[in-house]
Design a protein around this motif. Structure first.
Motif, short mmCIF file in Angstrom:
data_model
loop_
_atom_site.label_atom_id
_atom_site.label_comp_id
_atom_site.label_asym_id
_atom_site.label_seq_id
_atom_site.Cartn_x
_atom_site.Cartn_y
_atom_site.Cartn_z
N SER A 109 0.82 -1.22 0.00
CA SER A 109 0.00 0.00 0.00
C SER A 109 0.86 1.27 0.00
CB SER A 109 -0.95 0.00 1.20
OG SER A 109 -0.23 0.00 2.41
N ASN A 110 2.08 1.19 0.51
CA ASN A 110 2.98 2.35 0.51
C ASN A 110 3.79 2.47 -0.78
OD1 ASN A 110 2.28 3.15 3.10
ND2 ASN A 110 3.95 2.03 4.06
N GLU A 111 3.91 1.38 -1.52
CA GLU A 111 4.79 1.36 -2.69
C GLU A 111 4.39 2.39 -3.74
OE1 GLU A 111 5.01 -2.62 -4.21
OE2 GLU A 111 6.55 -3.17 -2.75
N ARG A 112 3.11 2.49 -4.05
CA ARG A 112 2.66 3.40 -5.10
C ARG A 112 3.00 4.85 -4.73
NH1 ARG A 112 -3.50 3.50 -6.95
NH2 ARG A 112 -2.99 3.24 -9.12
N LYS A 113 2.77 5.23 -3.48
CA LYS A 113 3.04 6.59 -3.03
C LYS A 113 4.54 6.89 -3.08
CE LYS A 113 0.50 8.09 0.27
NZ LYS A 113 -0.13 8.33 1.57
N LEU A 114 5.36 5.96 -2.61
CA LEU A 114 6.81 6.17 -2.61
C LEU A 114 7.38 6.19 -4.03
CD1 LEU A 114 7.94 4.03 0.45
CD2 LEU A 114 7.99 6.51 0.25
N ASN A 115 6.94 5.27 -4.88
CA ASN A 115 7.43 5.26 -6.26
C ASN A 115 7.01 6.54 -6.98
OD1 ASN A 115 9.08 3.06 -6.61
ND2 ASN A 115 7.42 1.69 -7.22
N GLY A 116 5.78 6.99 -6.75
CA GLY A 116 5.34 8.25 -7.36
C GLY A 116 6.22 9.40 -6.92
N ALA A 117 6.51 9.46 -5.64
CA ALA A 117 7.37 10.52 -5.12
C ALA A 117 8.78 10.41 -5.71
CB ALA A 117 7.43 10.46 -3.60
N PHE A 118 9.28 9.19 -5.85
CA PHE A 118 10.63 9.00 -6.40
C PHE A 118 10.72 9.55 -7.81
CE2 PHE A 118 13.85 6.49 -8.69
CZ PHE A 118 14.95 6.73 -7.89
N TRP A 119 9.71 9.30 -8.65
CA TRP A 119 9.74 9.74 -10.04
C TRP A 119 9.40 11.21 -10.21
CZ3 TRP A 119 12.67 6.75 -12.39
CH2 TRP A 119 12.64 5.37 -12.21
N GLU A 120 8.65 11.78 -9.27
CA GLU A 120 8.18 13.15 -9.42
C GLU A 120 8.94 14.16 -8.55
OE1 GLU A 120 4.02 12.81 -8.59
OE2 GLU A 120 3.70 11.48 -10.30
N SER A 121 10.00 13.71 -7.89
CA SER A 121 10.75 14.57 -6.98
C SER A 121 12.23 14.52 -7.33
CB SER A 121 10.56 14.10 -5.54
OG SER A 121 9.21 14.01 -5.21
N SER A 122 12.93 15.56 -6.91
CA SER A 122 14.39 15.54 -7.12
C SER A 122 15.05 14.60 -6.13
CB SER A 122 14.96 16.94 -7.00
OG SER A 122 14.69 17.48 -5.74
N VAL A 123 14.49 14.49 -4.93
CA VAL A 123 15.01 13.58 -3.90
C VAL A 123 13.88 13.26 -2.93
CG1 VAL A 123 15.88 15.41 -2.38
CG2 VAL A 123 16.94 13.16 -2.31
N VAL A 124 13.92 12.04 -2.40
CA VAL A 124 12.94 11.60 -1.41
C VAL A 124 13.71 11.19 -0.16
CG1 VAL A 124 11.14 9.93 -0.83
CG2 VAL A 124 11.32 10.79 -3.17
N TYR A 125 13.41 11.87 0.95
CA TYR A 125 14.04 11.54 2.23
C TYR A 125 13.08 10.70 3.04
CZ TYR A 125 17.61 15.03 1.26
OH TYR A 125 18.63 15.74 0.68
N LEU A 126 13.62 9.64 3.65
CA LEU A 126 12.85 8.74 4.50
C LEU A 126 13.37 8.89 5.92
CD1 LEU A 126 12.97 5.63 2.16
CD2 LEU A 126 11.21 7.40 2.27
N ILE A 127 12.48 9.21 6.83
CA ILE A 127 12.82 9.39 8.24
C ILE A 127 12.26 8.18 8.97
CG2 ILE A 127 12.62 10.91 10.23
CD1 ILE A 127 11.89 13.10 7.96
N PHE A 128 13.13 7.42 9.62
CA PHE A 128 12.74 6.14 10.19
C PHE A 128 12.47 6.23 11.69
CE2 PHE A 128 14.88 5.18 6.30
CZ PHE A 128 14.20 4.08 5.80
N SER A 129 11.43 5.50 12.11
CA SER A 129 11.09 5.41 13.52
C SER A 129 10.49 4.04 13.82
CB SER A 129 10.07 6.50 13.89
OG SER A 129 9.67 6.37 15.23
N VAL A 130 10.93 3.45 14.92
CA VAL A 130 10.33 2.20 15.38
C VAL A 130 9.09 2.55 16.19
CG1 VAL A 130 10.67 0.15 16.82
CG2 VAL A 130 12.55 1.00 15.41
N GLN A 131 7.98 1.89 15.87
CA GLN A 131 6.72 2.14 16.57
C GLN A 131 6.89 1.99 18.08
OE1 GLN A 131 4.12 -0.68 14.65
NE2 GLN A 131 3.61 0.75 13.01
N GLY A 132 6.41 2.99 18.81
CA GLY A 132 6.46 2.94 20.26
C GLY A 132 7.79 3.34 20.87
N SER A 133 8.78 3.70 20.04
CA SER A 133 10.12 4.01 20.57
C SER A 133 10.21 5.44 21.10
CB SER A 133 11.18 3.81 19.48
OG SER A 133 11.07 4.82 18.48
N GLY A 134 9.36 6.35 20.61
CA GLY A 134 9.45 7.74 21.01
C GLY A 134 10.62 8.47 20.38
#
Length: 122
Positions: free
Chosen positions: A39-64
């Motif tokens: 379900s996330n793939e379409r949104k991320l691939n769209g952003a990859f092709w339509e943006s100069s760069v895509v930054y991903l900020i990672f967080s483990v659920q519940g980690s704060g």
């Protein structure tokens, strides 16, 4: 599944990537790959092709905390990875880690997301 370079002179996009466990973040940081739900793939691939760069900020659920951030290095391909034991993940894509550090959400509470009712970014 061909990988072409992202478009230049386009906007920069940012996504918060929630992981169910720290082990997936560790694998990503070691191997420079990530996999997400279909379900996330379409949104991320769209952003990859339509943006100069895509930054991903990672967080483990519940980690704060955020565990770091990376640049999306390729479109999401068809190949799946056995690195993540959980079923339900889609194709693998390359990520180029920029910073690997635990940063508490409180350091980003001044950042608000206008596309999410101006809620705090966390």
């Amino acid at each position: 599944c061909k990988s072409l370079p992202p478009r230049q002179n386009m906007p920069v996009r940012y996504f918060i990537m929630k992981s169910s466990n720290l082990q997936n973040i560790d694998i990503s940081q070691q191997k420079g790959i990530w996999s997400t739900t279909p379900s996330n793939e379409r949104k991320l691939n769209g952003a990859f092709w339509e943006s100069s760069v895509v930054y991903l900020i990672f967080s483990v659920q519940g980690s704060g905390c955020f565990q770091g951030f990376a640049r999306m290095g390729s479109a999401i391909g068809c190949e799946k990875s056995q690195d993540w034991g959980s079923a339900g993940f889609g194709g693998v894509f390359r990520v180029d880690w920029i910073r690997k550090e635990s940063i508490p959400f409180q350091f980003a509470h001044h950042l608000l997301n206008p596309w999410n009712d101006s809620k705090k970014v966390q």
